[in-house]
Design a protein around this motif. Sequence first.
Motif, mmCIF file in Angstrom:
data_model
loop_
_atom_site.group_PDB
_atom_site.id
_atom_site.type_symbol
_atom_site.label_atom_id
_atom_site.label_comp_id
_atom_site.label_asym_id
_atom_site.label_seq_id
_atom_site.Cartn_x
_atom_site.Cartn_y
_atom_site.Cartn_z
ATOM 1 N N ARG A 287 -20.270 -15.443 11.392
ATOM 2 C CA ARG A 287 -21.474 -14.609 11.348
ATOM 3 C C ARG A 287 -22.560 -15.061 12.306
ATOM 4 N NH1 ARG A 287 -23.335 -13.495 5.528
ATOM 5 N NH2 ARG A 287 -24.241 -15.516 5.915
ATOM 6 N N SER A 288 -22.290 -16.042 13.161
ATOM 7 C CA SER A 288 -23.294 -16.460 14.135
ATOM 8 C C SER A 288 -23.285 -15.531 15.347
ATOM 9 C CB SER A 288 -23.039 -17.900 14.582
ATOM 10 O OG SER A 288 -21.853 -17.976 15.340
ATOM 11 N N LYS A 289 -24.370 -15.498 16.078
ATOM 12 C CA LYS A 289 -24.497 -14.593 17.225
ATOM 13 C C LYS A 289 -23.584 -14.983 18.383
ATOM 14 C CE LYS A 289 -29.192 -13.170 16.252
ATOM 15 N NZ LYS A 289 -30.569 -13.084 16.728
ATOM 16 N N LYS A 290 -23.281 -16.267 18.514
ATOM 17 C CA LYS A 290 -22.486 -16.744 19.642
ATOM 18 C C LYS A 290 -20.994 -16.850 19.326
ATOM 19 C CE LYS A 290 -26.300 -19.334 21.568
ATOM 20 N NZ LYS A 290 -26.769 -20.648 22.018
ATOM 21 N N SER A 291 -20.581 -16.355 18.196
ATOM 22 C CA SER A 291 -19.189 -16.478 17.780
ATOM 23 C C SER A 291 -18.281 -15.574 18.610
ATOM 24 C CB SER A 291 -19.058 -16.106 16.307
ATOM 25 O OG SER A 291 -17.712 -16.063 15.940
ATOM 26 N N GLY A 292 -17.086 -16.067 18.908
ATOM 27 C CA GLY A 292 -16.091 -15.249 19.600
ATOM 28 C C GLY A 292 -15.393 -14.286 18.650
ATOM 29 N N THR A 293 -15.315 -14.653 17.378
ATOM 30 C CA THR A 293 -14.729 -13.798 16.349
ATOM 31 C C THR A 293 -15.854 -13.112 15.597
ATOM 32 O OG1 THR A 293 -12.928 -15.379 16.106
ATOM 33 C CG2 THR A 293 -13.203 -13.769 14.364
ATOM 34 N N ARG A 294 -15.822 -11.812 15.544
ATOM 35 C CA ARG A 294 -16.890 -11.057 14.899
ATOM 36 C C ARG A 294 -16.539 -10.729 13.449
ATOM 37 N NH1 ARG A 294 -21.182 -12.126 16.914
ATOM 38 N NH2 ARG A 294 -22.063 -10.274 15.988
ATOM 39 N N ILE A 295 -17.563 -10.462 12.664
ATOM 40 C CA ILE A 295 -17.392 -10.201 11.237
ATOM 41 C C ILE A 295 -16.702 -8.858 10.993
ATOM 42 C CG2 ILE A 295 -19.654 -9.125 10.929
ATOM 43 C CD1 ILE A 295 -17.979 -11.511 8.460
ATOM 44 N N ASN A 296 -16.749 -7.931 11.951
ATOM 45 C CA ASN A 296 -16.184 -6.600 11.723
ATOM 46 C C ASN A 296 -14.659 -6.601 11.614
ATOM 47 O OD1 ASN A 296 -15.668 -7.108 14.370
ATOM 48 N ND2 ASN A 296 -16.379 -5.135 15.126
ATOM 49 N N ILE A 297 -13.977 -7.677 12.031
ATOM 50 C CA ILE A 297 -12.525 -7.701 11.867
ATOM 51 C C ILE A 297 -12.105 -8.095 10.459
ATOM 52 C CG2 ILE A 297 -12.193 -8.234 14.301
ATOM 53 C CD1 ILE A 297 -11.350 -11.038 13.404
ATOM 54 N N PHE A 298 -13.030 -8.498 9.621
ATOM 55 C CA PHE A 298 -12.714 -8.894 8.256
ATOM 56 C C PHE A 298 -12.749 -7.711 7.300
ATOM 57 C CE2 PHE A 298 -13.808 -12.805 10.288
ATOM 58 C CZ PHE A 298 -12.932 -13.722 9.726
ATOM 59 N N GLN A 299 -12.249 -6.591 7.731
ATOM 60 C CA GLN A 299 -12.175 -5.407 6.891
ATOM 61 C C GLN A 299 -10.830 -5.389 6.183
ATOM 62 O OE1 GLN A 299 -13.059 -1.880 9.082
ATOM 63 N NE2 GLN A 299 -14.740 -2.830 10.165
ATOM 64 N N PRO A 300 -10.765 -4.778 4.999
ATOM 65 C CA PRO A 300 -9.493 -4.729 4.276
ATOM 66 C C PRO A 300 -8.388 -4.075 5.091
ATOM 67 C CG PRO A 300 -11.273 -4.075 2.845
ATOM 68 C CD PRO A 300 -11.856 -4.202 4.223
ATOM 69 N N LEU A 301 -7.197 -4.638 4.996
ATOM 70 C CA LEU A 301 -5.968 -4.174 5.636
ATOM 71 C C LEU A 301 -5.954 -4.320 7.148
ATOM 72 C CD1 LEU A 301 -5.123 -1.052 3.460
ATOM 73 C CD2 LEU A 301 -4.332 -3.407 3.212
ATOM 74 N N PHE A 302 -6.747 -5.230 7.702
ATOM 75 C CA PHE A 302 -6.636 -5.565 9.120
ATOM 76 C C PHE A 302 -5.584 -6.655 9.270
ATOM 77 C CE2 PHE A 302 -9.793 -2.822 10.363
ATOM 78 C CZ PHE A 302 -10.264 -3.034 11.642
ATOM 79 N N LEU A 303 -4.691 -6.488 10.233
ATOM 80 C CA LEU A 303 -3.665 -7.491 10.527
ATOM 81 C C LEU A 303 -4.231 -8.492 11.513
ATOM 82 C CD1 LEU A 303 -0.723 -5.015 11.055
ATOM 83 C CD2 LEU A 303 -1.277 -6.259 8.986
ATOM 84 N N PHE A 304 -3.820 -9.766 11.432
ATOM 85 C CA PHE A 304 -4.363 -10.798 12.315
ATOM 86 C C PHE A 304 -3.345 -11.907 12.513
ATOM 87 C CE2 PHE A 304 -5.129 -12.381 8.154
ATOM 88 C CZ PHE A 304 -5.018 -13.745 8.255
ATOM 89 N N PHE A 305 -3.572 -12.718 13.531
ATOM 90 C CA PHE A 305 -2.854 -13.968 13.760
ATOM 91 C C PHE A 305 -3.855 -15.092 13.555
ATOM 92 C CE2 PHE A 305 -0.547 -10.899 16.299
ATOM 93 C CZ PHE A 305 0.758 -11.152 15.918
#
Length: 86
Positions: free
Chosen positions: A40-58
């Motif tokens: 949740r930081s501004k400088k993060s490479g990973t954004r919070i919007n990918i933490f939605q239900p049913l998103f696939l990830f590695f």
Amino acid sequence: MLEKTRGIFLHYINYSDNSVIARVYTERFGQQSYIVNGVRSKKSGTRINIFQPLFLFFALIVMSLANAVIKARISCRAYPCLCTHT
């Protein structure tokens, strides 16, 4: 111990100022909760919007046997699950 796995986000809870606790279902470990730092930081490479239900990830998961805390680092972009098999 480092493990690479694929998974599906189920739910997340905000934890501290910059982190989340994500409930995920992974190929290797089943349903577990992981701490993902700095999302949740501004400088993060990973954004919070990918933490939605049913998103696939590695993910690259750091498992510690001494603590009950399991940390995960999202290693690449998540993408939505577009099809379901019936």
